[in-house]
Design a protein around this motif. Structure first.
Motif, PDB file in Angstrom:
ATOM      1  N   ALA A 283       9.115   4.825  -7.287  1.00 31.07           N
ATOM      2  CA  ALA A 283      10.095   4.444  -6.269  1.00 31.07           C
ATOM      3  C   ALA A 283      11.507   4.824  -6.698  1.00 31.07           C
ATOM      4  CB  ALA A 283      10.001   2.943  -5.999  1.00 31.07           C
ATOM      5  N   ALA A 284      11.831   4.565  -7.973  1.00 28.44           N
ATOM      6  CA  ALA A 284      13.171   4.883  -8.466  1.00 28.44           C
ATOM      7  C   ALA A 284      13.394   6.390  -8.488  1.00 28.44           C
ATOM      8  CB  ALA A 284      13.356   4.300  -9.862  1.00 28.44           C
ATOM      9  N   ALA A 285      12.392   7.148  -8.913  1.00 23.79           N
ATOM     10  CA  ALA A 285      12.539   8.597  -8.991  1.00 23.79           C
ATOM     11  C   ALA A 285      12.617   9.226  -7.604  1.00 23.79           C
ATOM     12  CB  ALA A 285      11.374   9.198  -9.781  1.00 23.79           C
ATOM     13  N   GLU A 286      11.785   8.751  -6.673  1.00 18.73           N
ATOM     14  CA  GLU A 286      11.772   9.314  -5.328  1.00 18.73           C
ATOM     15  C   GLU A 286      13.100   9.085  -4.622  1.00 18.73           C
ATOM     16  OE1 GLU A 286       9.974  11.474  -2.197  1.00 18.73           O
ATOM     17  OE2 GLU A 286       9.439  11.211  -4.307  1.00 18.73           O
ATOM     18  N   ALA A 287      13.757   7.985  -4.948  1.00 23.28           N
ATOM     19  CA  ALA A 287      15.052   7.690  -4.325  1.00 23.28           C
ATOM     20  C   ALA A 287      16.100   8.731  -4.693  1.00 23.28           C
ATOM     21  CB  ALA A 287      15.520   6.300  -4.754  1.00 23.28           C
ATOM     22  N   SER A 288      15.919   9.402  -5.842  1.00 24.01           N
ATOM     23  CA  SER A 288      16.912  10.384  -6.268  1.00 24.01           C
ATOM     24  C   SER A 288      16.467  11.830  -6.086  1.00 24.01           C
ATOM     25  CB  SER A 288      17.279  10.160  -7.749  1.00 24.01           C
ATOM     26  OG  SER A 288      16.129  10.292  -8.568  1.00 24.01           O
ATOM     27  N   ASP A 289      15.160  12.116  -6.258  1.00 29.85           N
ATOM     28  CA  ASP A 289      14.747  13.526  -6.180  1.00 29.85           C
ATOM     29  C   ASP A 289      13.922  13.876  -4.941  1.00 29.85           C
ATOM     30  OD1 ASP A 289      12.102  12.684  -6.667  1.00 29.85           O
ATOM     31  OD2 ASP A 289      12.181  13.184  -8.790  1.00 29.85           O
ATOM     32  N   SER A 290      13.462  12.889  -4.190  1.00 29.99           N
ATOM     33  CA  SER A 290      12.687  13.108  -2.961  1.00 29.99           C
ATOM     34  C   SER A 290      11.559  14.129  -3.155  1.00 29.99           C
ATOM     35  CB  SER A 290      13.600  13.581  -1.817  1.00 29.99           C
ATOM     36  OG  SER A 290      14.617  12.626  -1.572  1.00 29.99           O
ATOM     37  N   LEU A 291      10.859  14.039  -4.285  1.00 32.44           N
ATOM     38  CA  LEU A 291       9.837  15.014  -4.636  1.00 32.44           C
ATOM     39  C   LEU A 291       8.690  15.039  -3.630  1.00 32.44           C
ATOM     40  CD1 LEU A 291       8.709  17.037  -6.743  1.00 32.44           C
ATOM     41  CD2 LEU A 291       7.721  15.087  -7.949  1.00 32.44           C
TER      42      LEU A 291
ATOM     43  N   ALA B  36       0.824  -1.203   0.000  1.00 33.60           N
ATOM     44  CA  ALA B  36       0.000   0.000   0.000  1.00 33.60           C
ATOM     45  C   ALA B  36       0.859   1.254   0.000  1.00 33.60           C
ATOM     46  CB  ALA B  36      -0.943  -0.010   1.200  1.00 33.60           C
ATOM     47  N   GLU B  37       1.916   1.261   0.816  1.00 31.19           N
ATOM     48  CA  GLU B  37       2.817   2.413   0.862  1.00 31.19           C
ATOM     49  C   GLU B  37       3.451   2.667  -0.509  1.00 31.19           C
ATOM     50  OE1 GLU B  37       4.106   4.696   3.148  1.00 31.19           O
ATOM     51  OE2 GLU B  37       2.451   4.185   4.489  1.00 31.19           O
ATOM     52  N   ALA B  38       3.861   1.598  -1.167  1.00 28.78           N
ATOM     53  CA  ALA B  38       4.474   1.738  -2.488  1.00 28.78           C
ATOM     54  C   ALA B  38       3.459   2.243  -3.501  1.00 28.78           C
ATOM     55  CB  ALA B  38       5.056   0.397  -2.934  1.00 28.78           C
ATOM     56  N   ALA B  39       2.222   1.772  -3.396  1.00 27.56           N
ATOM     57  CA  ALA B  39       1.198   2.127  -4.373  1.00 27.56           C
ATOM     58  C   ALA B  39       0.686   3.549  -4.220  1.00 27.56           C
ATOM     59  CB  ALA B  39       0.028   1.146  -4.280  1.00 27.56           C
TER      60      ALA B  39
END
Length: 347
Positions: free
Chosen positions: A274-282, A244-247
């Motif tokens: 998930a991949a984008a958030e790991a780098s830009d923390s949007l 759920a957290e991932a979705a």
């Protein structure tokens, strides 16, 4: 106060994810509507938004007609028609026709927000005085008369009258709801004796005050004797809390773009987000606030929290906007994650 399970309904913005065509997005949403009908949800509403890459719900009446044709029991409607964008007579004719297609199953939810940016708002409102926001209350009154079997009467200043009907021989009328997220909408609904929905899924600020204003100032009308309201809420439900957290992340990142005035794009998949958030923390700064207002988790957990939410605000219905993101392997014309949210909540 009882924590009995409230009735559940669905709000659909027809999300569009990366690589998905509008045809595929609409097909996916119609599959959600069919499943909601099978699961016993009370109503299924389509929102109105314009010129947004991640949202395909631009024309609620068209989507309502398609959903009505694919369902048998559930009420279908708009959440809502943004009235200043349209001629009241056209709205009345569209929803009177929908009522003829699916008698006693149509809801006409009306709002006054533009549903887009200022440029698109100007394009939508090139219809002269019908786009006058100050005339919003009168336009609601006009629509209620036009869709009724009795119709409306135009009175000329020079004398004489002219009868107008949205359809020639109506026997039933769509249910009219007023939507909003402000004191103004709550007070207007109360004064007109209309059922009211606070847009909690979009902005939870002012919820308690709006409900108090609506209930305390309500004036009975011919169609409604007592205040009637329900609430909307975003929900992401999966078989595990981790899923759920991932979705929730694709929708959270889209909201971060919207609030940060960043360029809008189609929804990312769960893996892309998930991949984008790991780098830009949007979305990092928004996640805690969203967890506090959204319902994210497993079926048992979220069902319990929704019941508590409904009891706390004194409503017997909650309209869920299922915002679970899609995974990479999900077919483009399917909505597996959103349907799973509805299934787990209905269990």
């Amino acid at each position: 106060m009882s924590t009995a399970a409230p009735a559940l309904s669905v709000l659909d913005l027809v999300p569009v994810r990366t690589g998905q065509t509008s045809a595929q997005a609409v097909a996916a949403s119609l599959s959600v509507a069919q499943r909601a009908d099978e699961l016993g949800y009370r109503r299924y509403w389509f929102a109105e938004h314009h010129n947004m890459p991640a949202v395909a719900s631009t024309a609620p009446p068209v989507l309502i007609a398609a959903a009505a044709a694919r369902t048998t029991r559930i009420r279908v409607g708009s959440g809502g028609v943004m009235l200043p964008n349209h001629s009241p007579l056209v709205v009345a004719e569209q929803f009177a026709a929908l009522e003829a297609i699916a008698p006693d199953r149509i809801d006409l939810g009306i709002g006054r927000a533009p549903g887009s940016d200022p440029v698109i708002t100007q394009l939508l409102r090139q219809s002269g005085t019908t786009s006058d926001v100050d005339r919003f209350p009168q336009h609601i009154t006009d629509i209620r008369s036009l869709v009724s079997p009795e119709g409306a009467t135009v009175r000329f200043t020079s004398g004489g009258t002219y009868d107008v009907h949205a359809t020639p021989a109506a026997t039933t009328a769509p249910a009219v709801w007023l939507l909003g997220s402000s004191d103004y909408s709550a007070q207007l609904a109360a004064g007109m004796g209309l059922p009211y929905v606070f847009a909690n899924h979009f902005s939870g600020d002012g919820l308690e005050r709006a409900l108090d204003l609506y209930r305390s100032q309500f004036q009975a009308s011919e169609t409604l004797a007592q205040p009637r309201t329900f609430l909307t809420a975003n929900a992401v439900v999966a078989d595990t809390a981790e899923q759920a957290e991932a979705a929730m992340l694709p929708q959270a990142r889209m909201m971060a773009r919207l609030r940060g005035n960043r360029p809008l794009v189609a929804l990312e998949t769960v893996e892309q987000a998930a991949a984008a958030e790991a780098s830009d923390s949007l979305a990092t700064g928004l996640l805690d606030a969203m967890r506090a207002r959204w319902f994210v988790g497993t079926g048992d957990d979220v069902r319990s929290r929704i019941a508590e939410f409904a009891a706390r605000h004194g409503v017997d219905e909650v309209m869920i906007s299922p915002v679970a993101g899609a995974t990479e392997d999900e077919p483009m014309d399917a909505a597996t994650s959103r349907i799973r949210t509805l299934e787990l909540l209905a269990a």
